[in-house]
Design a protein around this motif. Structure first.
Motif, PDB file in Angstrom:
ATOM      1  N   GLN A 250      57.842 -69.235 -35.122  1.00 16.57           N
ATOM      2  CA  GLN A 250      57.571 -68.331 -34.127  1.00 16.57           C
ATOM      3  C   GLN A 250      56.118 -68.580 -33.865  1.00 16.57           C
ATOM      4  OE1 GLN A 250      58.926 -64.613 -33.455  1.00 16.57           O
ATOM      5  NE2 GLN A 250      60.061 -64.653 -35.216  1.00 16.57           N
ATOM      6  N   PRO A 251      55.625 -68.399 -32.440  1.00 21.26           N
ATOM      7  CA  PRO A 251      56.619 -68.172 -31.167  1.00 21.26           C
ATOM      8  C   PRO A 251      57.830 -69.185 -31.177  1.00 21.26           C
ATOM      9  CG  PRO A 251      54.381 -68.367 -30.377  1.00 21.26           C
ATOM     10  CD  PRO A 251      54.410 -68.325 -32.019  1.00 21.26           C
ATOM     11  N   LEU A 252      58.691 -68.780 -30.546  1.00 20.21           N
ATOM     12  CA  LEU A 252      60.102 -69.826 -30.224  1.00 20.21           C
ATOM     13  C   LEU A 252      59.458 -71.067 -29.429  1.00 20.21           C
ATOM     14  CD1 LEU A 252      62.551 -67.316 -29.324  1.00 20.21           C
ATOM     15  CD2 LEU A 252      62.637 -68.444 -31.282  1.00 20.21           C
ATOM     16  N   TYR A 253      59.730 -72.181 -29.940  1.00 19.83           N
ATOM     17  CA  TYR A 253      59.140 -73.389 -29.417  1.00 19.83           C
ATOM     18  C   TYR A 253      57.773 -73.723 -29.869  1.00 19.83           C
ATOM     19  CZ  TYR A 253      63.022 -73.310 -26.051  1.00 19.83           C
ATOM     20  OH  TYR A 253      64.362 -73.159 -25.139  1.00 19.83           O
TER      21      TYR A 253
ATOM     22  N   PHE B  18      65.081 -64.375 -22.526  1.00 15.39           N
ATOM     23  CA  PHE B  18      64.958 -65.804 -23.069  1.00 15.39           C
ATOM     24  C   PHE B  18      65.845 -66.770 -22.722  1.00 15.39           C
ATOM     25  CE2 PHE B  18      65.013 -69.103 -26.378  1.00 15.39           C
ATOM     26  CZ  PHE B  18      63.760 -69.575 -26.288  1.00 15.39           C
TER      27      PHE B  18
ATOM     28  N   MET C 272      59.458 -64.970 -25.375  1.00 15.44           N
ATOM     29  CA  MET C 272      58.863 -65.583 -26.852  1.00 15.44           C
ATOM     30  C   MET C 272      58.081 -64.778 -27.541  1.00 15.44           C
ATOM     31  SD  MET C 272      58.076 -69.484 -25.560  1.00 15.44           S
ATOM     32  CE  MET C 272      56.749 -69.802 -26.675  1.00 15.44           C
ATOM     33  N   TYR C 273      57.235 -64.017 -26.831  1.00 13.87           N
ATOM     34  CA  TYR C 273      56.264 -62.998 -27.445  1.00 13.87           C
ATOM     35  C   TYR C 273      56.799 -61.679 -27.726  1.00 13.87           C
ATOM     36  CZ  TYR C 273      52.298 -66.444 -27.079  1.00 13.87           C
ATOM     37  OH  TYR C 273      51.534 -67.349 -27.400  1.00 13.87           O
TER      38      TYR C 273
END
Length: 301
Positions: free
Chosen positions: A107-110, A240, A253-254
Motif C-alpha cells: 500500500q498504497p495500492l499500485y 477503486f 487508494m488512500y
C-alpha cells in the motif's frame, strides 16, 4: 555535507529549508530549470552516466520525486547505480515518505508495489548506505493552504475544506502516525549527520499516533462548523474498481490505506528511533502544529 535533492515538488520545499539548518549544502537535480528554486540546479536526464557526473562532488542523495511520476522505479534504480559508482556519494534516501511500509508493503495500492524493486536493489548491494524514511501521514493538511507547502490533496484527505465535512473511515478506530512535513524534513537533515553505519532499513518518526476518530474530535473542537460522514471499506473498494477517473482511483487508494493498518508504526519503534537518532529534536503533535499556525497566521509552519 553536500546533498543532492531529486524532485522539486512540495516536500522538497521543506527539505530545501531544513537541510541547511544542520549544515548541509543542497543542490537540486531536475529535468529542467525551475525559476522558483534559488539554490544550485543541475539539469539531468536521470541516466546513470549523467547522474555520475552530477553527483561527483556530492555526499548524499535525498529523493522527493512523487511516487506517481513516470519512470519512478527506473529513476531510483539509476540514482542507486550512480551512487554505487560514485567515489563519495554513499548515502541515499529514496522517495518513500510512507507509513508502516516494512509490514504493509503493498500500500498504497499500485504505488506501494513500485517501491519493491527499489527495496530489493538496495538490499542487494553494500556500497551505499540507505534507509526508507517513514513518517506516516504528513498532518499539515489540517492547516490553511497558505500555511503549508503541501497542495490540497482533494478526496485523498479526510477534510473537505469547502463543505466542512470530515470523512471517517469505518468507525475511525484505525491508528495513524501523524507528523508535520517540516519536522520530517528536519529529521532527515539530522539523520544524514548520524553515522550511516547505524542506519536501519526503515526509519520511523511520528509527532503523535492517533485514531481517525481522535483526529475528527480534535478538528471538531477547533472548528465546530465541521460535520462528519462515515465511509465504509466497501464504498472505497467499489470506487477503486469503478475507475471513473484517475483522481477517483487515487482517492480510493488512500481511502483503503486509511481503513487499514498501513499507517501505524509498531509499538516502540518510534521511541526507539527517537533515542537512537533524534534525541535533541522536538516532534510536534497535530495540536502543537495547529496552535503554532494559529499564533503565526502568515507563516508556513
Amino acid at each position: 555535507m553536500k546533498v543532492a535533492l531529486a524532485g522539486l515538488g512540495d516536500v522538497s520545499k521543506y527539505l530545501m529549508e531544513e537541510l541547511p539548518k544542520e549544515g548541509h549544502e543542497v543542490i537540486a537535480l531536475t529535468r529542467s530549470l525551475k525559476p522558483h528554486v534559488t539554490l544550485e540546479q543541475r539539469v539531468t536526464d536521470y541516466s546513470v552516466a549523467d547522474l555520475k557526473r552530477q553527483l561527483v562532488d556530492c555526499d548524499a542523495v535525498v529523493s522527493a520525486i512523487t511516487i506517481h511520476a513516470p519512470e519512478f522505479a527506473s529513476i531510483h534504480l539509476a540514482l542507486l547505480e550512480a551512487c554505487n559508482e560514485s567515489p563519495g556519494c554513499k548515502r541515499f534516501l529514496p522517495s518513500v515518505w510512507a507509513g508502516n511500509y516494512k509490514e504493509v508493503s503493498d500500500q498504497p495500492l499500485y504505488a506501494g508495489e513500485d517501491l519493491l524493486p527499489i527495496l530489493d536493489a538496495l538490499r542487494g548491494q553494500k556500497e551505499v548506505n540507505w534507509t526508507f524514511f517513514c513518517q506516516g501521514w504528513m498532518v499539515d493538511y489540517i492547516l490553511p493552504s497558505n500555511q503549508r507547502y503541501l497542495a490540497d490533496f482533494g478526496e485523498r484527505w479526510v477534510q473537505n475544506y469547502q463543505t466542512k465535512v470530515f470523512t471517517l473511515y469505518g468507525n475511525g478506530s484505525q491508528k495513524v502516525d501523524f507528523t508535520s512535513a517540516r519536522d520530517t524534513a528536519h529529521a532527515v537533515a539530522i539523520l544524514l549527520n548520524n553515522d550511516p553505519g547505524t542506519w536501519e532499513e526503515f526509519t520511523c518518526i511520528s509527532g503523535q499516533q492517533m485514531t481517525w476518530r481522535e483526529l475528527w474530535e480534535f478538528i471538531k473542537a477547533r472548528e465546530p462548523e465541521y460535520t462528519v460522514q462515515k465511509k465504509s471499506l466497501a464504498e472505497s473498494i467499489k470506487k477503486f474498481i469503478a475507475k471513473e477517473s484517475n483522481q477517483k482511483v487515487a482517492a480510493a487508494m488512500y481511502e483503503v490505506m486509511g481503513h487499514s493498518e498501513a499507517l501505524a508504526f509498531p509499538e516502540g519503534k518510534v521511541e526507539q528511533h527517537r533515542k537512537k537518532y533524534f534525541k535533541r529534536m522536538k516532534f510536534r503533535t497535530p495540536a502543537e502544529l495547529y496552535d503554532e499556525a494559529a499564533a503565526k497566521p502568515r507563516v508556513v509552519v
